[in-house]
Write an enzyme that holds these catalytic residues in place. Structure first.
Site, PDB file in Angstrom:
ATOM      1  N   ASP A 164     -10.707   2.772  10.833  1.00  0.00           N
ATOM      2  CA  ASP A 164     -10.522   2.215   9.516  1.00  0.00           C
ATOM      3  C   ASP A 164     -11.025   0.910   9.190  1.00  0.00           C
ATOM      4  O   ASP A 164     -10.286   0.031   8.844  1.00  0.00           O
ATOM      5  CB  ASP A 164      -9.088   2.712   9.088  1.00  0.00           C
ATOM      6  CG  ASP A 164      -8.882   2.882   7.603  1.00  0.00           C
ATOM      7  OD1 ASP A 164      -9.998   3.173   6.876  1.00  0.00           O
ATOM      8  OD2 ASP A 164      -7.886   2.760   7.000  1.00  0.00           O
ATOM      9  N   ALA A 216       0.804  -1.069  -0.066  1.00  0.00           N
ATOM     10  CA  ALA A 216      -0.003  -0.044  -0.013  1.00  0.00           C
ATOM     11  C   ALA A 216       1.039   1.168   0.213  1.00  0.00           C
ATOM     12  O   ALA A 216       2.149   1.130   0.011  1.00  0.00           O
ATOM     13  CB  ALA A 216      -0.825   0.077   1.345  1.00  0.00           C
ATOM     14  N   SER A 217       0.211   2.423   0.133  1.00  0.00           N
ATOM     15  CA  SER A 217       0.998   3.492   0.263  1.00  0.00           C
ATOM     16  C   SER A 217       1.780   3.963   1.329  1.00  0.00           C
ATOM     17  O   SER A 217       2.978   4.388   1.032  1.00  0.00           O
ATOM     18  CB  SER A 217      -0.192   4.927  -0.039  1.00  0.00           C
ATOM     19  OG  SER A 217      -0.776   4.931   1.053  1.00  0.00           O
TER      20      SER A 217
END
Length: 418
Positions: A185, A30-31
């Site tokens: 999240d 992921a980022s």
């Protein structure tokens, strides 16, 4: 190979000495980082490695966002009655983002979350290996599972998706109302499912974004939920004031009238039948449309109150609520995917019985207070009986003052302000 270099720098030893084996090909990326499979002391683990230069990137981007938040605070017209604190929302968001790239903090978050649900068999939190973790490297127990929105995969495990939808809702209610510490999240990438217990087990991942609500806000939130289900506009407004959402000394008459309107709409929506007269299930879209039509036809009855409230801006939402609302929205999407009739309000009603001890500190005390309220034996009821003659005399005295012209009333004409 770059991941191995970072691990060696952070844990001060070659990867070959740290792990029995290490897969250089990441299983997820992921980022903010990537995840690798490994074996540590004979146990299957995953190693989360943070990308380089993230803090410098955050410093630059968040500096620009801070300027935007300051500007919004000055320009937001607040015509909906809510006084939003854009700088406060920015500060809370920035804190969470910096927290997310601190893996030592994430390991503590995971431990705390696991401790909260240690007696709940259907919630699983991967074990953290603190001795193999640092600010940029996190070693966790390998807990594979099916994504929570993979309906076919869930059914292949022999599990009922609707049961998992209910458990996801109950889990979040516990996080908010019982512990005041919640996962910010909860999207499908951070929740998986396995058959680790009867009915299915929810596996939570990624504890970088966690938030905590203050004790008084948590208590107010509990009282708000009970007030909503009791249908008491006064209790709802008292709870909102305790939470800091409703400003003190505002026009409570208008606010409570609006609260009664929405409580009635909530009561009708939550008690609406799931099956129509023809025996067919009523779709979620049909129920929402019916509710919308009823609300539109009745909104005119509180039009002046809405105008008064929007002008006074009596509501101020704590910045943390941004993430509460976001999580609720995400969970709603997951719930609907698992069960088309998913409705958190319906899940919450029976769940309140398990939370009754939170209302007054114990279930027994709550039961005693409820009985006193029905019988009129509360302290305020007795006080009312004792003070009633004096209050009647005061009202009579006030009316005489009005008759003599000694008392003047100032009336606010809302129509002239439009």
């Amino acid at each position: 190979e770059r991941a191995k270099i970072i691990i060696s720098e952070e844990l001060e030893a070659p990867v070959e000495m740290l792990y029995d084996s290490f897969d250089t090909e990441p299983i997820a990326a992921a980022s903010l980082g990537q995840v690798h499979r490994a074996v540590y002391n004979g146990r299957d683990v995953v190693v989360k490695v943070q990308r380089e230069g993230l803090r410098e990137l955050f410093d630059m981007d968040l500096g620009n966002l801070k300027l935007l938040a300051v500007l919004l605070d000055k320009l937001d017209p607040k015509t909906d009655g809510a006084d939003r604190d854009w700088v406060g929302i920015y500060d809370e968001s920035a804190k969470l983002l910096y927290d997310e790239i601190d893996y030592e903090l994430e390991s503590m978050n995971a431990k705390r979350f696991a401790d909260n649900f240690t007696n709940v068999s259907w919630i699983k939190v991967p074990e953290v290996f603190a001795e193999m973790s640092s600010r940029r490297v996190l070693t966790l127990e390998y807990c594979p599972g099916v994504k929570v929105n993979d309906i076919e995969g869930i059914r292949d495990l022999g599990l009922d998706p609707s049961m998992l939808a209910q458990r996801s809702g109950e889990s979040y209610l516990s996080q908010l109302l019982r512990y005041g510490y919640f996962h910010c999240d909860p999207h499908a990438g951070n929740i998986a499912v396995d058959a680790g217990c009867k009915g299915g087990r929810l596996i939570y991942y990624d504890f970088g974004m966690m938030a905590e609500i203050k004790p008084e806000v948590k208590r107010g939130l509990v009282e708000l939920i009970f007030g909503v289900y009791d249908g008491s506009s006064r209790e709802v407004c008292n709870a909102l004031e305790k939470m800091g959402v409703l400003r003190p000394n505002v026009d409570r008459v208008s606010v409570e009238k609006i609260a009664r309107f929405f409580l009635e709409a909530f009561r009708e929506a939550s008690s609406a039948p799931l099956v129509g007269p023809d025996g067919k299930a009523i779709s979620d879209a049909e129920r929402k449309e019916a509710t919308k039509v009823k609300m539109n036809s009745r909104l005119s009855s509180i039009g002046t109150d809405l105008l008064s409230v929007s002008d006074d801006a009596p509501f101020k939402f704590p910045a943390t609520f941004t993430f509460v609302f976001r999580a609720f929205t995400t969970l709603e999407g997951i719930g609907k995917a698992l069960d088309a009739s998913y409705d958190l309000t319906r899940i919450a009603r029976p769940y309140l019985k398990e939370l009754i001890d939170l209302k007054d500190g114990s279930a027994t005390l709550s039961a005693i207070k409820a009985a006193q309220k029905r019988l009129g034996w509360r302290a305020e009821d007795i006080e009312s009986v004792v003070k009633q003659p004096r209050r009647v005399s005061y009202v009579a005295s006030t009316l005489r003052s009005m008759e003599r012209g000694d008392l003047k009333l100032r009336v606010r004409v809302l129509e002239s302000e439009q």
